[in-house]
Design an enzyme around this catalytic site. Structure first.
Site, PDB file in Angstrom:
ATOM      1  N   ARG A  73      17.646 -22.722 -16.903  1.00  0.00           N
ATOM      2  CA  ARG A  73      18.163 -23.008 -18.248  1.00  0.00           C
ATOM      3  C   ARG A  73      19.551 -23.628 -18.131  1.00  0.00           C
ATOM      4  O   ARG A  73      20.409 -23.122 -17.398  1.00  0.00           O
ATOM      5  CB  ARG A  73      18.228 -21.711 -19.056  1.00  0.00           C
ATOM      6  CG  ARG A  73      18.648 -21.878 -20.504  1.00  0.00           C
ATOM      7  CD  ARG A  73      18.621 -20.538 -21.220  1.00  0.00           C
ATOM      8  NE  ARG A  73      17.281 -19.974 -21.244  1.00  0.00           N
ATOM      9  CZ  ARG A  73      17.010 -18.661 -21.229  1.00  0.00           C
ATOM     10  NH1 ARG A  73      17.998 -17.779 -21.171  1.00  0.00           N
ATOM     11  NH2 ARG A  73      15.772 -18.241 -21.271  1.00  0.00           N
ATOM     12  N   ARG A 142      26.609 -15.986 -23.096  1.00  0.00           N
ATOM     13  CA  ARG A 142      25.665 -17.040 -22.762  1.00  0.00           C
ATOM     14  C   ARG A 142      25.973 -18.322 -23.545  1.00  0.00           C
ATOM     15  O   ARG A 142      27.063 -18.507 -24.054  1.00  0.00           O
ATOM     16  CB  ARG A 142      24.242 -16.550 -23.017  1.00  0.00           C
ATOM     17  CG  ARG A 142      23.845 -15.372 -22.119  1.00  0.00           C
ATOM     18  CD  ARG A 142      22.379 -15.055 -22.275  1.00  0.00           C
ATOM     19  NE  ARG A 142      21.932 -14.006 -21.369  1.00  0.00           N
ATOM     20  CZ  ARG A 142      20.663 -13.616 -21.257  1.00  0.00           C
ATOM     21  NH1 ARG A 142      19.720 -14.197 -21.990  1.00  0.00           N
ATOM     22  NH2 ARG A 142      20.322 -12.652 -20.413  1.00  0.00           N
ATOM     23  N   LYS A 205      23.530  -8.925 -22.086  1.00  0.00           N
ATOM     24  CA  LYS A 205      23.830 -10.285 -22.534  1.00  0.00           C
ATOM     25  C   LYS A 205      24.657 -10.247 -23.815  1.00  0.00           C
ATOM     26  O   LYS A 205      24.607  -9.286 -24.595  1.00  0.00           O
ATOM     27  CB  LYS A 205      22.538 -11.056 -22.775  1.00  0.00           C
ATOM     28  CG  LYS A 205      21.626 -10.448 -23.830  1.00  0.00           C
ATOM     29  CD  LYS A 205      20.298 -11.174 -23.861  1.00  0.00           C
ATOM     30  CE  LYS A 205      19.307 -10.475 -24.797  1.00  0.00           C
ATOM     31  NZ  LYS A 205      17.973 -11.092 -24.756  1.00  0.00           N
ATOM     32  N   LYS A 207      25.885 -12.968 -27.074  1.00  0.00           N
ATOM     33  CA  LYS A 207      25.589 -14.249 -27.685  1.00  0.00           C
ATOM     34  C   LYS A 207      26.588 -14.552 -28.799  1.00  0.00           C
ATOM     35  O   LYS A 207      26.903 -13.676 -29.604  1.00  0.00           O
ATOM     36  CB  LYS A 207      24.167 -14.270 -28.243  1.00  0.00           C
ATOM     37  CG  LYS A 207      23.092 -14.088 -27.163  1.00  0.00           C
ATOM     38  CD  LYS A 207      21.698 -14.109 -27.752  1.00  0.00           C
ATOM     39  CE  LYS A 207      20.644 -13.982 -26.656  1.00  0.00           C
ATOM     40  NZ  LYS A 207      19.265 -14.025 -27.213  1.00  0.00           N
ATOM     41  N   CYS A 426       8.241 -18.542 -29.202  1.00  0.00           N
ATOM     42  CA  CYS A 426       8.794 -18.375 -27.853  1.00  0.00           C
ATOM     43  C   CYS A 426       7.778 -18.878 -26.827  1.00  0.00           C
ATOM     44  O   CYS A 426       6.618 -19.158 -27.142  1.00  0.00           O
ATOM     45  CB  CYS A 426       9.163 -16.927 -27.602  1.00  0.00           C
ATOM     46  SG  CYS A 426       7.747 -15.801 -27.519  1.00  0.00           S
ATOM     47  N   CYS A 432       6.295 -16.145 -18.977  1.00  0.00           N
ATOM     48  CA  CYS A 432       7.231 -15.065 -19.273  1.00  0.00           C
ATOM     49  C   CYS A 432       6.662 -13.726 -18.823  1.00  0.00           C
ATOM     50  O   CYS A 432       5.568 -13.325 -19.242  1.00  0.00           O
ATOM     51  CB  CYS A 432       7.550 -15.018 -20.759  1.00  0.00           C
ATOM     52  SG  CYS A 432       8.693 -13.680 -21.188  1.00  0.00           S
ATOM     53  N   CYS A 471       6.334 -10.833 -27.558  1.00  0.00           N
ATOM     54  CA  CYS A 471       6.761  -9.458 -27.297  1.00  0.00           C
ATOM     55  C   CYS A 471       7.858  -9.114 -28.295  1.00  0.00           C
ATOM     56  O   CYS A 471       8.302  -9.975 -29.060  1.00  0.00           O
ATOM     57  CB  CYS A 471       7.241  -9.313 -25.848  1.00  0.00           C
ATOM     58  SG  CYS A 471       8.899  -9.971 -25.563  1.00  0.00           S
ATOM     59  N   CYS A 475      13.280 -13.390 -28.635  1.00  0.00           N
ATOM     60  CA  CYS A 475      13.807 -14.726 -28.323  1.00  0.00           C
ATOM     61  C   CYS A 475      13.586 -15.712 -29.465  1.00  0.00           C
ATOM     62  O   CYS A 475      14.395 -16.613 -29.678  1.00  0.00           O
ATOM     63  CB  CYS A 475      13.155 -15.265 -27.044  1.00  0.00           C
ATOM     64  SG  CYS A 475      13.611 -14.355 -25.561  1.00  0.00           S
TER      65      CYS A 475
END
Length: 567
Positions: A73, A142, A205, A207, A426, A432, A471, A475
């Site tokens: 990414r 990120r 993470k 954001k 996603c 994934c 899931c 995302c």
């Protein structure tokens, strides 16, 4: 007594500032994988180890290891790409990756299917394109997302500048990235340092997103740190600060949940970096490092209290936040088609299904964008809704761009249904590792069936936010969809309903663990009621709340302004 660190936290401590044994793993010709510990560190470098789950069982039967490959990414603050960069990033996709270029919901590109022997060359090619993958993943700040709003180009430029400043300020300082991928000079861990992150980086993470009302195109309340630009008389006054947003959850664990950010005040531009650093370092120092599923900022806030956090933040940064300024959102989607900016330049918004740019099914999306990049003199802006904008087109060049868009099937925005234009999916299967059900590959199957139902009820053009997720990790920001499917198992989903159209209300579980026929049956009945009982201009999610099909969600999960900030 010292609190013990989790296994992952210990990996970070022992990693020598994210080095681990990644280099040794890349040189191992026996396997297409790297070790589990190094895979966790690899995320900080912007890559995830994956395998093709479509062939996993077959390979197991043949006593072969999984078909390992890597997702990479890029870090593209604000989603801005020059034509020269586009061509280089496209070349990477056609040389080393599979399935083309993919625009993510964090306004950047990712590549799938890069095998281990090509991983370093791919990283070097990305660096040659004047970008990086460092901190695109991992327990750090990120990709910083920013508003894509050609209506307000001067404000957009300012917001992009702040997205870039935030991105630069919170990049890790370790030399590991240059050593491993770019053959940089090796230094010892004793010579290295992370003045902001320390040896354990963040608990999870983090954001950030910046947006300009009335368009909430970054879903600002889904960010750990959401910044709402306040523009008055054409001048940027500063930013309302929202903290604690996050979309991840775990099926069957009520202690995990999505949360919308809480507005805690306003800061002027000169105080923005200090405020952001205060929020990040408070999370660094107080986030949960024992139970990873409770390590995001949202849980830190709910555990310690929003009032406590705000008070500690002001003590840490040395000034008080001002009261939040008024703002209003009316949309969180993208604008399609041509629109003229205040400087006379034109901008063309394109719909890209699930963000996937590649050549298949008679369409040449990757080829088309390559040809446009060869003649375009402006830039490209990726969006958080997996679409893109061709930015700063001169009047004399519009016809040429249109000709290439039409030739290569990039003109889908002209006739797409309302629900398709507002859909996000996603990646999910087959790559994934977290996916429980299909998402991106299911969208082309599900959308025509939903469109047929909407057509029957005269609702084909009704704008409805649809989010598909393989899931519950979030995302695709499924908890902000007026309709959302969250994967439970192959062919089975939770049906969630009732978010609003502006990203300021979470949806609610409506049916649990159901199949496609049950999903379509439930939605058919609701579409019928909406068509006959909906008020003029009323959005689908608001109708479901007003008609009490869906109860209002817990008010603590709705963006709030602290009373102290209003005083």
């Amino acid at each position: 007594m010292t609190t013990p660190l989790s296994h992952l936290e210990q990996i970070k401590v022992n990693s020598r500032y994210l080095r681990g044994t990644i280099e040794e793993g890349l040189d191992d010709p026996i396997t297409g994988a790297i070790s589990d510990d190094d895979n966790k560190l690899l995320k900080f470098h912007g890559s995830y180890q994956q395998d093709d789950r479509d062939v996993r069982d077959e390979r197991r039967k043949r006593k072969l290891e999984p078909a390992y490959s890597f997702m990479i990414r890029a870090r593209l603050p604000g989603g801005v790409v020059t034509p020269e960069q586009w061509l280089q990033l496209d070349r990477i996709a056609t040389t080393w990756a599979t399935r083309g270029l993919r625009i993510t919901t964090r306004q950047t590109f990712q590549w799938h299917g890069v095998v281990k022997r090509n991983l370093k060359a791919t990283m070097q090619a990305i660096n040659s394109a004047m970008t990086t993958t460092l901190a695109a993943c991992g327990d750090v700040n990120r990709q910083v997302v920013g508003a894509v709003n050609p209506h307000l180009s001067s404000q957009h430029r300012l917001v992009h500048e702040w997205a870039q400043k935030l991105s630069d300020h919170f990049l890790p300082r370790t030399g590991a990235y240059h050593e491993i991928w770019l053959d940089g000079e090796k230094i010892t861990a004793d010579q290295d340092e992370e003045p902001l992150y320390g040896t354990t980086y963040l608990p999870r993470k983090f954001k950030m997103g910046v947006t300009i009302p009335p368009l909430n195109d970054v879903d600002v309340f889904a960010q750990d740190l959401g910044l709402i630009a306040i523009v008055e008389n054409g001048e940027l006054q500063g930013f309302n600060v929202a903290i604690g947003g996050g979309m991840g959850a775990t099926h069957g664990d009520a202690s995990t949940y999505p949360r919308l950010g809480s507005v805690i005040g306003f800061v002027t531009p000169d105080r923005l970096i200090a405020t952001a650093e205060g929020v990040v370092t408070l999370q660094r120092d107080h986030g949960n490092r024992i139970e990873r599923q409770h390590a995001r900022l949202k849980y830190t806030l709910d555990h310690l209290g929003l009032d406590w956090f705000r008070s500690e933040l002001e003590a840490r940064i040395g000034f008080h936040l001002e009261p939040a300024r008024p703002y209003h959102f009316d949309n969180n989607g993208d604008h399609y088609g041509w629109i003229q900016g205040e400087d006379g330049k034109w901008h063309l918004g394109l719909y890209i299904e699930s963000g996937r740019l590649w050549d298949e099914n008679g369409l040449q999306l990757l080829t088309g964008m390559r040809e446009i990049a060869r003649v375009h003199t402006g830039t490209f802006h990726l969006t958080c809704n997996q679409n893109l904008v061709i930015v700063n087109v001169n009047e004399k060049d519009k016809a040429r761009i249109d000709q290439l868009v039409n030739k290569h099937g990039l003109d889908g925005y002209r006739n797409q249904s309302g629900i398709r234009r507002h859909s996000i999916a996603c990646v999910a299967l087959p790559t994934c590792g977290l996916a429980m059900a299909e998402s991106e590959r299911y969208a082309p199957v599900l959308l025509p069936k939903l469109e047929a139902l909407l057509e029957q009820h005269g609702l084909r053009d009704a704008p409805i936010l649809l989010r598909l997720s393989g899931c519950p990790n979030g995302c695709s920001r499924p908890y902000l969809g007026e309709i959302a499917l969250v994967g439970r198992a192959p062919g089975r989903y939770d049906l969630r309903l009732g978010a609003d159209f502006t990203g300021q209300r979470l949806n609610t579980l409506y049916r649990e663990n159901i199949t496609e026929p049950e999903i379509l049956s439930a939605l058919d009945a609701l579409f019928a009621a909406y068509a006959t009982e909906g008020l003029p201009g009323e959005h689908f999610g608001d109708f479901l709340i007003r008609s009490q099909v869906i109860p209002l969600p817990d008010q603590r999960l709705i963006p709030i302004v602290l009373e102290a900030a209003q005083a």
